[in-house]
Design a protein around this motif. Structure first.
Motif, short mmCIF file in Angstrom:
data_model
loop_
_atom_site.label_atom_id
_atom_site.label_comp_id
_atom_site.label_asym_id
_atom_site.label_seq_id
_atom_site.Cartn_x
_atom_site.Cartn_y
_atom_site.Cartn_z
N TYR A 224 -118.26 56.70 2.20
CA TYR A 224 -119.26 55.64 2.22
C TYR A 224 -120.34 56.06 1.23
N ILE A 225 -120.39 55.37 0.07
CA ILE A 225 -121.38 55.71 -0.94
C ILE A 225 -122.57 54.77 -0.80
N ALA A 226 -123.67 55.31 -0.33
CA ALA A 226 -124.88 54.51 -0.11
C ALA A 226 -125.65 54.36 -1.41
N GLN A 227 -126.39 53.26 -1.50
CA GLN A 227 -127.28 53.04 -2.65
C GLN A 227 -128.68 52.63 -2.21
N ALA A 228 -128.77 51.76 -1.21
CA ALA A 228 -130.07 51.21 -0.85
C ALA A 228 -130.35 51.20 0.65
N ASN A 229 -129.34 51.08 1.48
CA ASN A 229 -129.56 51.05 2.92
C ASN A 229 -130.21 52.36 3.34
N PHE A 230 -131.43 52.29 3.89
CA PHE A 230 -132.24 53.49 4.04
C PHE A 230 -131.61 54.53 4.97
N ALA A 231 -131.14 54.10 6.12
CA ALA A 231 -130.60 55.08 7.09
C ALA A 231 -129.41 55.83 6.50
N GLU A 232 -128.51 55.10 5.85
CA GLU A 232 -127.35 55.75 5.24
C GLU A 232 -127.76 56.60 4.04
N SER A 233 -128.71 56.09 3.24
CA SER A 233 -129.16 56.84 2.07
C SER A 233 -129.80 58.15 2.47
N TRP A 234 -130.65 58.12 3.51
CA TRP A 234 -131.28 59.34 4.01
C TRP A 234 -130.22 60.32 4.51
N THR A 235 -129.26 59.80 5.25
CA THR A 235 -128.20 60.64 5.81
C THR A 235 -127.36 61.27 4.70
N GLY A 236 -126.98 60.46 3.71
CA GLY A 236 -126.15 60.97 2.63
C GLY A 236 -126.87 61.98 1.77
N PHE A 237 -128.17 61.82 1.61
CA PHE A 237 -128.95 62.76 0.80
C PHE A 237 -129.11 64.09 1.52
N ARG A 239 -127.44 65.11 4.22
CA ARG A 239 -126.21 65.58 4.86
C ARG A 239 -126.53 66.18 6.23
N ASP A 240 -127.32 65.40 6.93
CA ASP A 240 -127.80 65.79 8.25
C ASP A 240 -127.91 64.53 9.08
N ILE A 241 -128.14 64.69 10.36
CA ILE A 241 -128.22 63.55 11.27
C ILE A 241 -129.61 63.43 11.87
N ASP A 242 -130.19 62.26 11.71
CA ASP A 242 -131.38 61.87 12.44
C ASP A 242 -130.92 60.84 13.46
N GLU A 243 -131.14 61.10 14.73
CA GLU A 243 -130.55 60.25 15.77
C GLU A 243 -131.02 58.80 15.70
N LYS A 244 -132.27 58.58 15.31
CA LYS A 244 -132.76 57.20 15.19
C LYS A 244 -132.05 56.47 14.05
N LEU A 246 -129.08 57.25 12.88
CA LEU A 246 -127.69 57.06 13.30
C LEU A 246 -127.59 55.85 14.24
N ALA A 247 -128.55 55.68 15.11
CA ALA A 247 -128.57 54.54 16.01
C ALA A 247 -128.74 53.24 15.24
N ASN A 248 -129.52 53.28 14.17
CA ASN A 248 -129.70 52.10 13.32
C ASN A 248 -128.38 51.71 12.68
N ILE A 249 -127.64 52.68 12.19
CA ILE A 249 -126.33 52.42 11.59
C ILE A 249 -125.37 51.86 12.63
N ALA A 250 -125.34 52.51 13.78
CA ALA A 250 -124.43 52.08 14.85
C ALA A 250 -124.73 50.66 15.31
N LYS A 251 -126.00 50.30 15.37
CA LYS A 251 -126.38 48.98 15.84
C LYS A 251 -125.87 47.89 14.90
N TYR A 252 -126.07 48.09 13.60
CA TYR A 252 -125.61 47.07 12.65
C TYR A 252 -124.11 46.89 12.72
N PHE A 253 -123.39 48.01 12.74
CA PHE A 253 -121.94 47.95 12.70
C PHE A 253 -121.31 47.74 14.07
N GLY A 254 -122.14 47.63 15.10
CA GLY A 254 -121.61 47.41 16.43
C GLY A 254 -120.70 48.52 16.89
N HIS A 255 -121.04 49.74 16.48
CA HIS A 255 -120.17 50.86 16.83
C HIS A 255 -120.30 51.16 18.33
#
Length: 373
Positions: A224-237, A239-244, A246-255
């Motif tokens: 998953y190559i992020a460009q602008a979505n902030f939660a994914e961009s922060w995570t990809g940069f 290479r760590d997990i911020d639970e909030k 991650l929850a933002n990503i999960a919410k959009y994708f209905g994970h």
């Protein structure tokens, strides 16, 4: 140069600069850096005797008088994206370039609308900026017919359809794209997603499609190559997990909440963002296939020799893909028929692209060089 900055490989102490600053330099989208990189590369390729090439950020322009630079430079070159947006006011740039009296060369300019049936109401200052470029150069380089028609209706008819300068970085190399024989040959893939805008009907249509894409990525280990979505961009940069985040990503994708551990592992291993040309390109060279919603994410794959399929979801994507004969898949088609990797793969036809690529490169070079000779 003004507009999109080139990649940050040359930025002083870039590895010590925090993510928030790097994403701001990129205009909140790493794809912008690709545009600036391409324009800079073409300038240095076509005019190797350039003695002075500087980049002025929007902040620099606001703090600098255009009159103060006219003796130091011969031209202003604007590396453009979809800058013709309703309500966007480029008055400060207009004031700057008019005060300089220098020729303004605009390349890659695009209009942003949901479809070709929708009007784009431009701020008068933005129209004046484009008119200045049309009057002081050999023509305004626009992304496609939709943008050219929009400007013609505003009385700016000195336009040339060039597509995006990122497409021409392999000019003169005999470049062509080879597609895998079968979907079964796709072992590595890079997917791009878009969830930073929610005002078009296509944005709502994309959500279930992208949800299925993410599940496919998790199952196959696709990147998953992020460009602008902030939660994914922060995570990809980081290479760590911020639970909030991650929850933002999960919410959009209905994970599923009960499967958050698998999403966490996937995010750590496969979400990435790049602010350096060499790093992003090297990653895409390792891929067998790419697809998704981000024009420049797919373009980076294509330039690296990896076949990609673009999702058409607005005018900017449509007109660029039409100009360059790039393989596309309409969001409406996926909505009607459903998403699958097989459906995406069957659209990866590069016959026309391969046959016309060098012609498009030659046309771009002719347009670009005409401004400086």
């Amino acid at each position: 140069m003004i507009g999109c900055r080139w990649f940050l490989d040359d930025y002083p102490d870039i590895d010590t600069i925090p993510f928030d600053e790097q994403i701001q330099i990129a205009g909140k989208n790493s794809g912008n850096l690709f545009i600036g990189h391409a324009v800079k590369t073409h300038l240095l390729r076509l005019f190797p005797n350039i003695t002075k090439l500087d980049y002025f950020s929007f902040s620099d322009i606001r703090l600098t008088s255009g009159d103060s630079i006219k003796d130091d430079y011969d031209h202003i070159v604007m590396s453009s994206s979809n800058m013709l947006n309703p309500g966007v006011n480029f008055g400060f740039i207009t004031k700057f370039v008019e005060a300089s009296g220098l020729p303004l060369v605009i390349v890659g300019l695009g209009a942003q609308a949901e479809s070709i049936a929708h009007a784009v109401d431009l701020h008068p200052a933005t129209v004046r900026l484009v008119a200045y470029a049309a009057d002081t150069s050999k023509g305004v380089g626009v992304r496609g017919a939709f943008t050219a028609d929009l400007l013609a209706n505003l009385g700016i008819k000195n336009t040339v359809i060039t597509g995006c300068p990122t497409a021409y970085l392999n000019t003169g190399t005999g470049f062509r794209i080879e597609v895998p024989n079968s979907v079964d040959d796709i072992k590595t893939a890079a997917l791009s997603y878009k969830r930073d805008r929610n005002k078009y009907a296509s944005d709502a249509q994309l959500k279930p499609i992208q949800t299925q894409m993410l599940q496919l990525s998790i199952e196959h280990g696709f990147d998953y190559i992020a460009q602008a979505n902030f939660a994914e961009s922060w995570t990809g940069f980081h290479r760590d997990i911020d639970e909030k985040k991650l929850a933002n990503i999960a919410k959009y994708f209905g994970h599923p909440e009960g499967d958050i551990k698998r999403l966490r592992t996937y995010a750590l291993d496969h979400i990435r963002i790049y602010f350096k040309w060499a790093d992003w390109r090297a990653h895409m060279e390792r891929m067998d296939f790419a697809f998704g919603c981000r024009f420049h994410g797919n373009m980076m794959a294509m330039i690296a020799g990896t076949p990609a399929v673009w999702y058409v979801h607005d005018t900017r994507t449509q007109e660029l893909c039409e100009r360059l004969s790039l393989p596309t898949l309409c969001v409406q088609e996926m909505t009607d028929k459903g998403f699958s990797l097989e459906r995406v793969f069957e659209k990866a036809d590069y016959t026309t692209f391969n046959a016309t690529y060098q012609d498009r490169c030659d046309e771009f070079d002719a347009f670009f060089t005409s401004h400086f000779t």
